[in-house]
Design an enzyme around this catalytic site. Structure first.
Site, PDB file in Angstrom:
ATOM      1  N   TYR A 171       0.812  -1.226   0.000  1.00  0.00           N
ATOM      2  CA  TYR A 171       0.000   0.000   0.000  1.00  0.00           C
ATOM      3  C   TYR A 171       0.843   1.274   0.000  1.00  0.00           C
ATOM      4  CZ  TYR A 171       0.583  -0.786   5.090  1.00  0.00           C
ATOM      5  OH  TYR A 171       1.090  -1.028   6.337  1.00  0.00           O
ATOM      6  N   LYS A 172       2.175   1.139  -0.074  1.00  0.00           N
ATOM      7  CA  LYS A 172       2.995   2.344  -0.217  1.00  0.00           C
ATOM      8  C   LYS A 172       3.452   2.442  -1.673  1.00  0.00           C
ATOM      9  CE  LYS A 172       4.581   2.865   4.582  1.00  0.00           C
ATOM     10  NZ  LYS A 172       3.753   1.959   5.350  1.00  0.00           N
ATOM     11  N   ARG A 319       6.265  14.199   6.531  1.00  0.00           N
ATOM     12  CA  ARG A 319       6.840  13.376   5.451  1.00  0.00           C
ATOM     13  C   ARG A 319       6.225  13.801   4.124  1.00  0.00           C
ATOM     14  NH1 ARG A 319       6.479   7.090   7.126  1.00  0.00           N
ATOM     15  NH2 ARG A 319       4.275   7.588   6.905  1.00  0.00           N
TER      16      ARG A 319
HETATM   17  C1  LIG Z   1       8.171   0.357   8.308  1.00  0.00           C
HETATM   18  C2  LIG Z   1       6.834  -0.206   8.660  1.00  0.00           C
HETATM   19  N1  LIG Z   1       6.778  -1.424   9.257  1.00  0.00           N
HETATM   20  C3  LIG Z   1       5.600  -1.964   9.611  1.00  0.00           C
HETATM   21  C4  LIG Z   1       4.402  -1.307   9.381  1.00  0.00           C
HETATM   22  C5  LIG Z   1       3.125  -1.961   9.791  1.00  0.00           C
HETATM   23  O1  LIG Z   1       2.460  -2.440   8.679  1.00  0.00           O
HETATM   24  P1  LIG Z   1       1.073  -3.228   8.748  1.00  0.00           P
HETATM   25  O2  LIG Z   1       0.084  -2.283   9.367  1.00  0.00           O
HETATM   26  O3  LIG Z   1       0.750  -3.498   7.305  1.00  0.00           O
HETATM   27  O4  LIG Z   1       1.245  -4.439   9.539  1.00  0.00           O
HETATM   28  C6  LIG Z   1       4.417  -0.051   8.742  1.00  0.00           C
HETATM   29  C7  LIG Z   1       3.166   0.663   8.477  1.00  0.00           C
HETATM   30  O5  LIG Z   1       3.105   1.725   7.933  1.00  0.00           O
HETATM   31  C8  LIG Z   1       5.675   0.517   8.394  1.00  0.00           C
HETATM   32  O6  LIG Z   1       5.747   1.724   7.821  1.00  0.00           O
END
Ligand SMILES: Cc1ncc(COP(=O)(O)O)c(C=O)c1O
Length: 359
Positions: A171-172, A319
């Site tokens: 999703y990024k 950001r």
């Molecule tokens: C670097 C990083 N790790 C982990 C996560 C957590 O991701 P998720 O909510 O998909 O588990 C994010 C969420 O933005 C993140 O930016």
């Protein structure tokens, strides 16, 4: 996009769930006496030898969810996370010096997994994955990475540089949209392990629907899928990955660096009260730029109301992410115009702070 064979990558779950299952899997391997250069570790045989409990090396600027998941996985194996989650400190509050990772490995011979981001979520510092993986292996540890902030923006060669496992979201920079499915990489040499969070979707595909009560892991990264994938959260990838492939990750990276160079130059030139918290060298930054300002929260709210999609990360970071596939240089100029207008007029002062929630 990440430098892997098709069998080494799979979509499934979310980043956090994938961290749970992968850290759990490799902790189990270490506790069983396996792992890079770890033959000297006593086999667990149901009783863990407390003197060799493995530690996980992380850093203090990580995304918090990673630490929550790793702590939980340590706890579930009877390992005290306060002792065995070893945290590399930052010298400047923005970045992690790779020498400090190497020094931590020198200082502690219990590290079984080095878990680092490929790029930090706040400052955008890009890590040297190859250097960290080599240091981890030299210390007898696995090398795992959270690639959320670089997958789809920065070319990776996970297979070639010896990464053991990695996770990221779609999703990024992969542009599959909010809530889209997670993704992971497991190097081929680890295929066949039983995942810590085993489920029927990770079963050997040929026999998955024979509905046996015993679990046979798929001989691929697919073993780390758990249950039925959320297809509506995965379907957008069909389009978005195709577009990224067509554009080419190297061209996307080149444009991303040009966009962020332009943004940084404009900020230096026109916004004296804003500092750039992202490393300036190309090799040390990912796809976003951290703008630091004491009123970052209010500023990000004012920008959002003016149609500029940024986000606030405490305590002082806005950001700005000029995603390469669809952001133009004119867009970057507009953003700096808006920031300048807000700060000069004091428009951000009308906004409250501390409301929380996703920004
Ligand atoms: C670097 C990083 N790790 C982990 C996560 C957590 O991701 P998720 O909510 O998909 O588990 C994010 C969420 O933005 C993140 O930016």
């Amino acid at each position: 996009l990440v430098g892997a064979t098709p069998d080494e990558v799979v979509v499934g779950n979310s980043i956090t769930v994938n961290i749970h299952t992968l850290i759990g899997t490799f902790l189990d391997e270490l506790l069983a006496g396996n792992g890079p250069e770890r033959e000297e570790m006593a086999r667990a045989d149901g009783e863990w030898d407390r003197s060799v409990e493995p530690a996980v090396l992380v850093n203090e600027l990580d995304f918090p969810s990673d630490h929550y998941a790793i702590r939980a996985q340590l706890r579930q194996r009877g390992i005290d996370p306060d002792e065995k989650l070893r945290v590399v400190e930052s010298r400047d509050g923005r970045t992690i010096d790779p020498r400090d990772i190497e020094a931590a490995l020198e200082a502690h011979d219990d590290v079984g997994i080095v878990w680092m981001p490929t790029a930090l979520y706040r400052s955008g510092q890009l890590f040297d994955v190859e250097r960290i993986a080599a240091a981890a292996h030299e210390a007898g540890a696995y090398a795992g990475f959270d690639a959320a902030h670089s997958a789809g923006a920065v070319p990776h060669a996970f297979g070639d540089v010896g990464v053991d496992f990695a996770v990221w979201c779609t999703y990024k920079y992969l542009n599959a949209g909010p809530g889209a499915i997670g993704a992971l990489f497991v190097a081929e040499r680890h295929h066949g392990l039983t995942p810590a969070l085993a489920g029927w979707w990770g079963h050997e595909k040929a026999t998955q629907f024979e509905m046996r009560m015993t679990y046979t892991p798929a001989d691929s990264a697919g073993a780390w899928q758990i249950g039925t994938p959320p297809l509506l959260a995965a379907a957008p990838l069909e389009g978005s990955v195709e577009l990224l492939r067509e554009a080419g990750i190297d061209r996307l990276r080149a444009k991303s660096l040009a966009l962020t160079d332009f943004l940084i130059a404009l900020v230096d030139d026109r916004l004296p009260d804003v500092s750039v918290g992202t490393p300036r060298e190309h090799g040390a930054r990912g796809g976003h730029v951290a703008l630091e300002h004491p009123e970052a929260e209010r500023l990000s709210k004012a920008l959002t109301d003016r149609g500029v999609v940024v986000d606030f990360r405490p305590p002082n970071v806005v950001r700005v992410c000029p995603a390469a596939p669809y952001t133009s240089f004119a867009d970057v100029l507009d953003v700096v115009d808006e920031i300048e207008a807000v700060l000069e007029s004091g428009a951000h002062e009308a906004y409250a702070t501390g409301a929380g929630g996703v920004t």
